[in-house]
Scaffold this motif. Structure first.
Motif, PDB file in Angstrom:
ATOM      1  N   LEU A  34       2.908  19.019   0.388  1.00  0.00           N
ATOM      2  CA  LEU A  34       4.333  19.280   0.535  1.00  0.00           C
ATOM      3  C   LEU A  34       5.075  18.102   1.144  1.00  0.00           C
ATOM      4  CD1 LEU A  34       6.617  21.295   0.247  1.00  0.00           C
ATOM      5  CD2 LEU A  34       6.021  22.200   2.501  1.00  0.00           C
ATOM      6  N   ALA A  35       4.492  17.479   2.157  1.00  0.00           N
ATOM      7  CA  ALA A  35       5.188  16.382   2.844  1.00  0.00           C
ATOM      8  C   ALA A  35       5.538  15.231   1.906  1.00  0.00           C
ATOM      9  CB  ALA A  35       4.352  15.885   4.019  1.00  0.00           C
ATOM     10  N   PRO A  36       4.589  14.708   1.100  1.00  0.00           N
ATOM     11  CA  PRO A  36       4.965  13.644   0.163  1.00  0.00           C
ATOM     12  C   PRO A  36       6.035  14.076  -0.831  1.00  0.00           C
ATOM     13  CG  PRO A  36       2.588  13.722   0.404  1.00  0.00           C
ATOM     14  CD  PRO A  36       3.130  14.940   1.088  1.00  0.00           C
ATOM     15  N   ARG A  72       6.076  -0.032  -3.684  1.00  0.00           N
ATOM     16  CA  ARG A  72       4.902  -0.902  -3.679  1.00  0.00           C
ATOM     17  C   ARG A  72       5.053  -2.017  -2.647  1.00  0.00           C
ATOM     18  NH1 ARG A  72       1.429  -1.319  -7.983  1.00  0.00           N
ATOM     19  NH2 ARG A  72       0.325  -2.720  -6.548  1.00  0.00           N
ATOM     20  N   ALA A  73       6.254  -2.586  -2.544  1.00  0.00           N
ATOM     21  CA  ALA A  73       6.487  -3.657  -1.577  1.00  0.00           C
ATOM     22  C   ALA A  73       6.287  -3.160  -0.153  1.00  0.00           C
ATOM     23  CB  ALA A  73       7.900  -4.219  -1.745  1.00  0.00           C
ATOM     24  N   ILE A  95       3.980   5.039 -15.886  1.00  0.00           N
ATOM     25  CA  ILE A  95       3.160   4.378 -14.860  1.00  0.00           C
ATOM     26  C   ILE A  95       1.974   5.248 -14.483  1.00  0.00           C
ATOM     27  CG2 ILE A  95       3.142   3.579 -12.465  1.00  0.00           C
ATOM     28  CD1 ILE A  95       6.087   2.764 -12.872  1.00  0.00           C
ATOM     29  N   ARG A  96       2.225   6.546 -14.388  1.00  0.00           N
ATOM     30  CA  ARG A  96       1.131   7.454 -14.023  1.00  0.00           C
ATOM     31  C   ARG A  96       0.078   7.522 -15.119  1.00  0.00           C
ATOM     32  NH1 ARG A  96       1.828  13.532 -11.528  1.00  0.00           N
ATOM     33  NH2 ARG A  96      -0.372  14.054 -11.434  1.00  0.00           N
ATOM     34  N   THR A 129      -0.079   8.535  -0.581  1.00  0.00           N
ATOM     35  CA  THR A 129       0.248   8.851  -1.974  1.00  0.00           C
ATOM     36  C   THR A 129       0.792   7.631  -2.699  1.00  0.00           C
ATOM     37  OG1 THR A 129       0.891  11.031  -1.169  1.00  0.00           O
ATOM     38  CG2 THR A 129       1.488  10.481  -3.427  1.00  0.00           C
ATOM     39  N   SER A 130       0.336   7.417  -3.936  1.00  0.00           N
ATOM     40  CA  SER A 130       0.829   6.293  -4.729  1.00  0.00           C
ATOM     41  C   SER A 130       2.283   6.548  -5.113  1.00  0.00           C
ATOM     42  CB  SER A 130      -0.013   6.113  -5.987  1.00  0.00           C
ATOM     43  OG  SER A 130       0.065   7.267  -6.805  1.00  0.00           O
ATOM     44  N   PRO A 131       3.085   5.480  -5.305  1.00  0.00           N
ATOM     45  CA  PRO A 131       4.510   5.660  -5.599  1.00  0.00           C
ATOM     46  C   PRO A 131       4.798   6.529  -6.819  1.00  0.00           C
ATOM     47  CG  PRO A 131       4.062   3.379  -5.026  1.00  0.00           C
ATOM     48  CD  PRO A 131       2.725   4.063  -5.126  1.00  0.00           C
TER      49      PRO A 131
END
Length: 308
Positions: free
Chosen positions: A84-86, A247-248, A67-68, A193-195
């Motif tokens: 760091l948080a994500p 995504r949902a 996906i990336r 941040t994207s999934p």
């Protein structure tokens, strides 16, 4: 009168392409998650948790990497999002949830572990009551409380009408898995941040940790159908399931998609029952409370978001 009809339950389908996309992604996640316990049960019957988990994380890492790669053109624009948080949210949500869930599957009746692990919507409801200002906190609180009563009935009446038929650590792991998933569901919609960027590093950490775990146990590696099923658990329920769910949440908000996502314990429990798993009458009553509470919480939160 027209306005009331707009707020009927089917209003969820009338909020434009964003809500429709969220519905599609959430439905995909539910379909994949519903098979998780059944396939996991079959593999755990002949393979240790460490091997099953290693195959899962490998499959998930491959999905997130693919996906990336397909969204590589966006890489430079979001390079700074690897903070760091994500990474912590992804690790707790993916590694914490799945490792604890599968330890629970191996330590107690899978059908019970599955129901306890899917109390995370009730934990989200408790967080909403504590941290936000819900329209009907008493209703949310009652639904959550009934759900946890259901969990107690599942644990006490799972087999032979005695408490804690499985390993106590298994029940604690199932509950811990639910906590991790609740935390992830609350936090993921609040991150930019994207999934795929959120979950790929966590899946790679999971691959490394479970590989070490498997090597230390020194058992034979699965082949053939078992290998394919293990990779499916990673690519399907763990990989695409988490990606679709993330995504949902980003598109539709946790309240709206909850109405669909909370159907997971119904479908997964049905599949386990068809495969031969059984609950006593007491545990069935608990399962009804858990599932009913999850749906009630989802409907209430969806309605609250539509009134905003």
């Amino acid at each position: 009168m027209v306005e009331r009809r707009d707020r009927a339950p089917w209003r969820f389908f009338r909020h434009g392409s964003g809500s429709m996309s969220a519905l599609v992604f959430a439905t995909g996640a539910v379909a994949l998650w519903s098979t998780n316990a059944l396939v996991g049960k079959s593999l755990l019957a002949s393979h240790p948790v460490s091997q099953v988990q290693f195959l899962q994380f490998v499959g998930a890492a491959l999905v997130f990497a693919a996906i990336r790669l397909m969204s590589r053109e966006k890489a430079t624009a979001i390079a700074a999002s690897t903070a760091l948080a994500p990474l912590a949210v992804g690790f707790i949500g993916l590694v914490g949830t799945m490792v604890l869930q599968y330890i629970a599957f191996a330590s107690m009746p899978v059908i019970e572990a599955n129901l306890v692990a899917y109390t995370w919507p009730l934990m989200i409801a408790a967080a909403v009551i504590a941290l936000e200002n819900p329209r009907r906190p008493a209703l949310l609180g009652l639904a959550a409380a009934l759900g946890f009563v259901g969990v107690a009935l599942v644990i006490s009446g799972g087999r032979d009408r005695t408490w804690l038929q499985g390993d106590l650590a298994g029940y604690l792991c199932a509950f811990g898995s639910a906590l991790c998933m609740a935390f992830y569901s609350v936090m993921v919609g609040r991150l930019a941040t994207s999934p795929d960027r959120l979950l790929l590093p966590s899946s790679l950490v999971g691959v490394a940790l479970t590989l070490i775990w498997s090597v230390r146990e020194g058992v034979a590696w699965p082949t053939g159908v078992d290998l394919a099923l293990g990779l499916y658990l990673g690519a399907g329920p763990m990989g695409l399931g988490y990606y679709f769910w993330s995504r949902a949440l980003k598109l539709g908000g946790s309240g709206k998609v909850a109405v669909i996502a909370y159907l997971t314990p119904i479908a997964s429990t049905l599949l386990l029952t068809l495969s031969g798993e059984r609950l006593t009458t007491t545990a069935i009553a608990g399962a009804v409370l858990v599932i009913g509470s999850c749906i009630a919480v989802g409907l209430e939160r969806s309605e609250a978001e539509n009134y905003v």
